[in-house]
Design an enzyme around this catalytic site. Structure first.
Site, PDB file in Angstrom:
ATOM      1  N   TYR A 145      52.417  49.230  41.071  1.00  0.00           N
ATOM      2  CA  TYR A 145      51.892  50.567  40.785  1.00  0.00           C
ATOM      3  C   TYR A 145      51.520  51.324  42.061  1.00  0.00           C
ATOM      4  CZ  TYR A 145      51.449  50.096  35.703  1.00  0.00           C
ATOM      5  OH  TYR A 145      51.703  49.973  34.362  1.00  0.00           O
ATOM      6  N   LYS A 195      55.010  34.964  38.204  1.00  0.00           N
ATOM      7  CA  LYS A 195      56.460  34.699  38.227  1.00  0.00           C
ATOM      8  C   LYS A 195      56.741  33.966  39.532  1.00  0.00           C
ATOM      9  CE  LYS A 195      60.674  35.285  36.522  1.00  0.00           C
ATOM     10  NZ  LYS A 195      61.125  34.610  35.289  1.00  0.00           N
ATOM     11  N   ASP A 227      57.586  35.084  31.663  1.00  0.00           N
ATOM     12  CA  ASP A 227      58.540  35.100  30.542  1.00  0.00           C
ATOM     13  C   ASP A 227      58.141  34.069  29.478  1.00  0.00           C
ATOM     14  OD1 ASP A 227      59.148  33.136  32.407  1.00  0.00           O
ATOM     15  OD2 ASP A 227      61.317  33.434  32.344  1.00  0.00           O
ATOM     16  N   ASP A 251      50.199  45.187  32.045  1.00  0.00           N
ATOM     17  CA  ASP A 251      50.533  46.395  31.274  1.00  0.00           C
ATOM     18  C   ASP A 251      51.438  46.022  30.107  1.00  0.00           C
ATOM     19  OD1 ASP A 251      50.847  49.186  30.680  1.00  0.00           O
ATOM     20  OD2 ASP A 251      52.822  49.086  31.640  1.00  0.00           O
ATOM     21  N   ASP A 255      50.470  45.476  25.660  1.00  0.00           N
ATOM     22  CA  ASP A 255      51.120  46.177  24.539  1.00  0.00           C
ATOM     23  C   ASP A 255      51.667  45.148  23.551  1.00  0.00           C
ATOM     24  OD1 ASP A 255      50.643  48.683  25.751  1.00  0.00           O
ATOM     25  OD2 ASP A 255      52.630  49.439  25.194  1.00  0.00           O
TER      26      ASP A 255
HETATM   27  C1  IPM Z   1      48.047  51.601  30.395  1.00  0.00           C
HETATM   28  C2  IPM Z   1      49.069  52.709  30.492  1.00  0.00           C
HETATM   29  C3  IPM Z   1      49.078  53.211  31.926  1.00  0.00           C
HETATM   30  C4  IPM Z   1      49.532  52.061  32.801  1.00  0.00           C
HETATM   31  C5  IPM Z   1      49.930  54.467  32.173  1.00  0.00           C
HETATM   32  C6  IPM Z   1      49.561  55.607  31.251  1.00  0.00           C
HETATM   33  C7  IPM Z   1      49.831  54.914  33.597  1.00  0.00           C
HETATM   34  O1  IPM Z   1      50.294  52.259  30.056  1.00  0.00           O
HETATM   35  O2  IPM Z   1      46.866  51.842  30.714  1.00  0.00           O
HETATM   36  O3  IPM Z   1      48.417  50.504  29.974  1.00  0.00           O
HETATM   37  O4  IPM Z   1      50.730  51.826  32.943  1.00  0.00           O
HETATM   38  O5  IPM Z   1      48.659  51.387  33.350  1.00  0.00           O
HETATM   39 MG    MG Z   2      50.261  50.320  29.187  1.00  0.00          MG
END
Ligand code: IPM
Ligand code: MG
Length: 361
Positions: A145, A195, A227, A251, A255
């Site tokens: 990032y 990794k 993975d 990140d 999700d």
């Molecule tokens: C998160 C989001 C952010 C990230 C984006 C919006 C920059 O996906 O907080 O998980 O990638 O960190």
């Molecule tokens: Mg995210």
């Protein structure tokens, strides 16, 4: 009474304002019960700030946040800004990155608890997700990032682009220490995800985490490749307690983990640095497709307010009360559209907030 806590509220874009509003109502109710006084300052970030001020994050907004006790953040982004922005400081996401980096919030805590009432809503079979209670600690100010070089450039054969993944020992060590400390307050298990078979940064990550682990002999430490972890997270999520990982892996994995809890809208997060200042936000994004309709799931934002009480205001009782109130509301059957199952009539964002407030008593 002690001085009022200063909370900077950054609703942002899309459903950000709606869910932040819901979270604030719950936070207010919890604060009154706990005898805490809160002072709010509201400011624009993301696309809303681009429209009003020409940048996604103004320097004065960052300064305001530096003087705060905590930041309640909604979400940023939307097609109106994301697609068009030529410069990075016009991209809504840059506001979030600027806040994380500018405030030194290197540890992102993302708890994934599957509420008993949500077991049937999960993407996985009930026996797989019952009792899941894990905490992902994601490194937040390094890695792909932020590391340089990071740019797109011309070559004789067309454009090329580079992102850089860099980690230093102190960067890994401080987030690892935070994760081990948290493991001590939980079930004393920590899985570090990397990794290391491919990435040099991951080999360093593993060395540093292993060294930190020696200071925590009471915590059972393991290492897993990302993975394999992505698969194990679906195969046996109950096996994990604290999961420590770098920025991009965290990140993606969070999700994925949100699907255990039923929906992305359910998960809160806390971004912390060395002190008690924290930024609290649901992990979902701005969801422009449903913005302004009053139907967004505010639970991730409300649970983020609970984390704010816990981590920045040291109000554990109030934090737990909010979490119990959310559980109670879910058990009572109230659902927003994203978590309603066939035959369940969904309610709106405000109705959930009201129900949580009344469950707080
Ligand atoms: C998160 C989001 C952010 C990230 C984006 C919006 C920059 O996906 O907080 O998980 O990638 O960190
Ligand atoms: Mg995210």
């Amino acid at each position: 009474m002690t001085a009022a806590a200063r909370i900077v509220v950054l609703p942002g874009d899309g459903i950000g304002p709606e869910v932040t509003d819901a979270a604030r109502r719950v936070l207010d109710a919890a604060a009154v019960r706990a005898g805490l006084k809160l002072d709010y300052v509201v400011d624009l970030v993301g696309g809303a700030s681009v429209d009003a001020h020409g940048v996604a994050l103004r320097p004065q907004t960052l300064r305001l946040c530096k003087t705060a006790d905590a930041i309640l953040f909604g979400a940023v982004g939307g097609p109106k800004w994301d697609d068009a922005a030529p410069q990075s400081n016009l991209r809504p996401g840059s506001a979030l990155l600027g806040l994380r980096k500018g405030l030194g919030l290197f540890a992102n805590l993302r708890p994934v608890r599957v509420d008993p009432a949500m077991v049937a809503t999960s993407a996985l079979r009930p026996e797989r997700v019952r009792d899941v209670d894990l905490l992902v600690v994601r490194e937040l100010t390094g890695g792909l990032y932020f590391s340089k070089p990071k740019r797109r450039y011309e070559t004789p054969r067309g454009q090329a682009a580079v992102d850089t993944m860099r980690y230093s020992t102190p960067e890994i060590e401080r987030v690892a220490v935070r994760a081990f400390e948290l493991a001590r307050q939980r079930r004393r298990r920590l899985c570090s995800v990397d990794k290391a078979n491919i990435l040099e940064t991951s080999r360093l990550w593993r060395i540093v985490v292993t060294a930190v682990a020696e200071r925590y002999p009471d915590v059972a430490t393991s290492h897993m490749l990302v993975d394999a972890f992505a698969m194990e997270l679906l195969r046996r999520p109950q096996a994990f307690d604290v999961v420590l990982t770098e920025n991009l892996f965290g990140d993606i994995l969070t999700d994925e983990a949100s699907m255990l809890a039923g929906a992305l809208g359910m998960l809160p997060s806390a971004s912390l640095g060395g002190g008690t200042l924290g930024l609290y936000e649901p992990i979902h994004g701005s969801a422009p497709d449903i913005a302004g309709k009053g139907i967004a799931n505010p639970i991730g934002a409300i649970l983020s307010a609970a984390l704010l009480l816990r981590w920045s205001l040291n109000a554990e009782t109030a934090a737990a009360a909010v979490e119990h109130a959310v559980s109670f509301v879910l058990a009572s059957g109230l659902r927003t559209a994203d978590i309603a199952r066939d035959g369940e009539a969904p309610v709106g964002t405000a109705a959930i907030a009201e129900a949580v407030v009344s469950a707080l008593g």
